[in-house]
Design an enzyme around this catalytic site. Structure first.
Site, short mmCIF file in Angstrom:
data_model
loop_
_atom_site.label_atom_id
_atom_site.label_comp_id
_atom_site.label_asym_id
_atom_site.label_seq_id
_atom_site.Cartn_x
_atom_site.Cartn_y
_atom_site.Cartn_z
N ASP A 214 51.18 41.65 37.07
CA ASP A 214 52.44 41.99 37.27
C ASP A 214 53.38 41.23 36.34
O ASP A 214 52.59 40.51 35.31
CB ASP A 214 52.78 41.03 38.71
CG ASP A 214 52.30 39.66 38.67
OD1 ASP A 214 51.07 39.64 39.26
OD2 ASP A 214 53.02 38.95 38.18
N GLU B 243 35.43 43.07 42.67
CA GLU B 243 34.74 42.86 41.64
C GLU B 243 33.33 42.04 41.77
O GLU B 243 32.30 42.32 41.43
CB GLU B 243 35.64 41.92 40.49
CG GLU B 243 34.89 41.43 39.55
CD GLU B 243 35.56 40.22 39.01
OE1 GLU B 243 36.42 39.61 39.59
OE2 GLU B 243 35.53 39.95 37.95
N1 ADE Z 1 48.23 35.85 39.26
C1 ADE Z 1 48.76 37.23 39.23
N2 ADE Z 1 50.09 37.28 39.17
C2 ADE Z 1 50.53 35.98 39.20
C3 ADE Z 1 51.56 35.27 39.13
N3 ADE Z 1 52.67 36.03 39.00
N4 ADE Z 1 51.62 33.98 39.27
C4 ADE Z 1 50.63 33.38 39.63
N5 ADE Z 1 49.56 33.73 39.65
C5 ADE Z 1 49.51 35.16 39.29
#
Ligand code: ADE
Length: 233
Positions: A201, A14
């Site tokens: 996620d 990015e």
């Molecule tokens: N950034 C992206 N996914 C994350 C997560 N599960 N915990 C903390 N920071 C993040």
């Protein structure tokens, strides 16, 4: 006063894309950090990567305020979803930010409250949130956008128990590791703040696998949004 927008991107791709798109570029190294000043879509900007975690984030905002005179800070990156309605690929715009790992309950403070600060959650700029939502609808029309609280802490959340505790304590839309420190630094300096996070996620047992797969898409979506915002600011 003319605006100068600080942009702190978490993702290499990015930041590369945004640097490529900049005009009248000037590179400045301060310590181990590199800052790129110039114009992005006609707007004065300074761009950097800040490193992972709250301290790196807070320091980078302060450097941009002191050394480059920014009036606004925009942070982009990825986050883990903490809400069943928010899926991988969706975007969250923070309306405010809290620290999920700040805890001075022994002194009578609510969990998350920074002692002696006059706010519980650090606010972002409603004007920038609205502009970001508009930009996203235009350049990423297939991406769903949510607005609400984000929680930050120095921890990658990848287990159900920690995830559920953060949900129970703060009910945020997503969790990441820098946003609140940037909103905090912006609050202290009296500048505008915007935090844009693409969900990578679900902050549970599958988080480590999902994260790298999604990063490329997130970087492209975030770079497109920031460019569109700079065209209209
Ligand atoms: N950034 C992206 N996914 C994350 C997560 N599960 N915990 C903390 N920071 C993040």
């Amino acid at each position: 006063m003319a605006r100068k927008i600080g942009i702190i991107g978490a993702m290499e791709l990015e930041v590369e894309k945004l640097i490529e798109a900049m005009e009248e570029k000037k590179e400045t190294k301060i310590g181990i950090r590199t800052f790129y000043e110039g114009k992005l879509e006609g707007t004065d900007v300074v761009l950097a990567r800040c490193g992972v975690g709250k301290v790196n984030a807070g320091i980078c905002v302060q450097m941009m305020v002191d050394r480059f005179g920014i009036t606004d800070i925009i942070n982009t990156g990825v986050a883990g979803s903490l809400n069943e309605k928010i899926d991988i690929g969706d975007i969250v715009l923070a309306t405010n930010a809290v620290y999920h790992d700040m805890e001075a309950v022994a002194f009578g403070y609510e969990r998350g409250q920074v002692p002696q600060m006059d706010v519980f959650a650090f606010p972002t700029s409603p004007e920038l949130v609205e502009a970001a939502e508009k930009a996203c609808l235009k350049v990423n029309p297939d991406v769903k956008v949510f607005k609400g609280r984000i929680a930050s802490g120095d921890q990658f959340i990848a287990d159900k128990e920690t995830k559920n505790n953060i949900k129970k304590w703060f009910d945020p839309m997503c969790v990441e590791m820098e946003g609140c420190a940037m909103a905090h630094a912006a609050y202290i300096n009296g500048i505008n703040c915007l935090i844009i996070r693409a969900i990578s996620d679900k902050a549970d047992d599958s988080a480590e696998e999902d994260y790298p797969t999604f990063e490329r898409k997130a970087a492209i979506h975030c770079a497109a949004m920031v460019r569109e915002m700079m065209r209209n600011i």
